[in-house]
Write a protein that holds these residues in place. Structure first.
Motif, PDB file in Angstrom:
ATOM      1  N   ALA A 144      75.354  14.987  10.691  1.00  0.00           N
ATOM      2  CA  ALA A 144      75.115  16.164   9.853  1.00  0.00           C
ATOM      3  C   ALA A 144      76.056  17.306  10.241  1.00  0.00           C
ATOM      4  O   ALA A 144      76.668  17.944   9.377  1.00  0.00           O
ATOM      5  N   THR A 147      73.467  16.462   0.984  1.00  0.00           N
ATOM      6  CA  THR A 147      72.361  16.812   0.093  1.00  0.00           C
ATOM      7  C   THR A 147      72.093  18.310   0.136  1.00  0.00           C
ATOM      8  O   THR A 147      71.900  18.948  -0.914  1.00  0.00           O
ATOM      9  N   ALA A 148      72.105  18.904   1.314  1.00  0.00           N
ATOM     10  CA  ALA A 148      71.903  20.350   1.437  1.00  0.00           C
ATOM     11  C   ALA A 148      72.995  21.115   0.684  1.00  0.00           C
ATOM     12  O   ALA A 148      72.717  22.062  -0.056  1.00  0.00           O
ATOM     13  N   ILE A 190      69.469  23.115  11.428  1.00  0.00           N
ATOM     14  CA  ILE A 190      69.205  21.687  11.604  1.00  0.00           C
ATOM     15  C   ILE A 190      68.115  21.560  12.653  1.00  0.00           C
ATOM     16  O   ILE A 190      68.267  22.050  13.777  1.00  0.00           O
ATOM     17  N   PHE A 207      73.124  27.144   7.831  1.00  0.00           N
ATOM     18  CA  PHE A 207      72.314  25.939   7.850  1.00  0.00           C
ATOM     19  C   PHE A 207      71.551  25.833   9.165  1.00  0.00           C
ATOM     20  O   PHE A 207      72.127  26.034  10.231  1.00  0.00           O
ATOM     21  N   ILE A 243      67.869  21.349   7.396  1.00  0.00           N
ATOM     22  CA  ILE A 243      68.018  19.897   7.436  1.00  0.00           C
ATOM     23  C   ILE A 243      67.096  19.361   8.525  1.00  0.00           C
ATOM     24  O   ILE A 243      67.223  19.750   9.695  1.00  0.00           O
ATOM     25  N   CYS A 244      66.168  18.497   8.145  1.00  0.00           N
ATOM     26  CA  CYS A 244      65.204  17.911   9.080  1.00  0.00           C
ATOM     27  C   CYS A 244      65.638  16.494   9.430  1.00  0.00           C
ATOM     28  O   CYS A 244      65.801  15.664   8.539  1.00  0.00           O
ATOM     29  N   LEU A 245      65.807  16.232  10.722  1.00  0.00           N
ATOM     30  CA  LEU A 245      66.269  14.924  11.170  1.00  0.00           C
ATOM     31  C   LEU A 245      65.266  14.295  12.132  1.00  0.00           C
ATOM     32  O   LEU A 245      64.874  14.913  13.123  1.00  0.00           O
ATOM     33  N   ILE A 259      65.730  19.571   3.646  1.00  0.00           N
ATOM     34  CA  ILE A 259      66.181  18.204   3.403  1.00  0.00           C
ATOM     35  C   ILE A 259      65.489  17.199   4.327  1.00  0.00           C
ATOM     36  O   ILE A 259      65.410  17.402   5.539  1.00  0.00           O
ATOM     37  N   GLY A 307      65.777  14.196   6.197  1.00  0.00           N
ATOM     38  CA  GLY A 307      66.729  13.300   6.851  1.00  0.00           C
ATOM     39  C   GLY A 307      66.019  12.477   7.907  1.00  0.00           C
ATOM     40  O   GLY A 307      66.431  12.437   9.061  1.00  0.00           O
ATOM     41  N   ALA A 341      72.148  13.765   4.637  1.00  0.00           N
ATOM     42  CA  ALA A 341      71.293  14.956   4.627  1.00  0.00           C
ATOM     43  C   ALA A 341      72.128  16.228   4.486  1.00  0.00           C
ATOM     44  O   ALA A 341      71.767  17.147   3.741  1.00  0.00           O
ATOM     45  N   ALA A 342      73.248  16.297   5.189  1.00  0.00           N
ATOM     46  CA  ALA A 342      74.112  17.482   5.106  1.00  0.00           C
ATOM     47  C   ALA A 342      74.714  17.626   3.711  1.00  0.00           C
ATOM     48  O   ALA A 342      74.732  18.730   3.143  1.00  0.00           O
TER      49      ALA A 342
END
Length: 162
Positions: free
Chosen positions: A43, A151-152, A26, A24, A85-87, A121, A123, A148-149
């Motif tokens: 996440a 969801t991934a 992030i 993953f 994962i986009c935060l 994702i 986030g 978000a995590a």
């Protein structure tokens, strides 16, 4: 669904798979870092709690939420990355800048996901004020990073089923 009706950190167990060998990425916006670091922590902890090895979680920064799309694209194009994962956090201001940034980020992240056929994702918090952001970054409404995590993980579960 409105976060006042559902805690962001709550989730069902549907499509939760073994992700011990998945990698993953992030990507975290530096803008509103008090919020985005809390999103990252949520996440990261959620991935660890679901069996992801620490060495399979990579973290990178971009200056702001607008840059999440390109950063996500650079990560998604890597064959060893299973999900990105986009935060970020864009807080409503006095101008239309908020609308333009939020729209561009949502479209950009969607486009990257479709282009690379892997979970990318969204986030990104889009609150009206700082307190609403904090409430959704580990506060009374849970943590969007947790969501978000999960969801991934669930999207990887879905593709595994297909």
């Amino acid at each position: 669904m409105a976060t006042n009706l559902k805690n962001l950190s709550d989730h069902s167990e549907k499509n939760i798979i073994n992700v011990a060998n998945n990698k993953f990425a992030i990507i975290v916006s530096e803008w509103n870092d008090e919020v985005t670091e809390s999103l990252f922590n949520g996440a990261y902890e959620t991935l660890i709690e679901n069996g992801v090895k620490k060495e399979n979680i990579i973290k990178h920064y971009v200056p702001g939420s607008y840059e999440l799309s390109l950063g996500a694209q650079w990560l998604a194009q890597k064959s060893d990355i299973d999900a990105v994962i986009c935060l970020g956090c864009v807080i409503q201001g006095e101008t239309k800048h908020f609308d333009f940034i939020c729209d561009a980020v949502a479209q950009g992240i969607t486009n990257v996901s479709l282009k690379y056929n892997k979970p990318v994702i969204f986030g990104v918090l889009t609150p009206n004020n700082q307190q609403q952001a904090l409430d959704r970054a580990g506060g009374k409404h849970g943590n969007k990073g947790d969501e978000a995590a999960i969801t991934a993980i669930k999207m990887l579960g879905l593709v595994q089923q297909l």
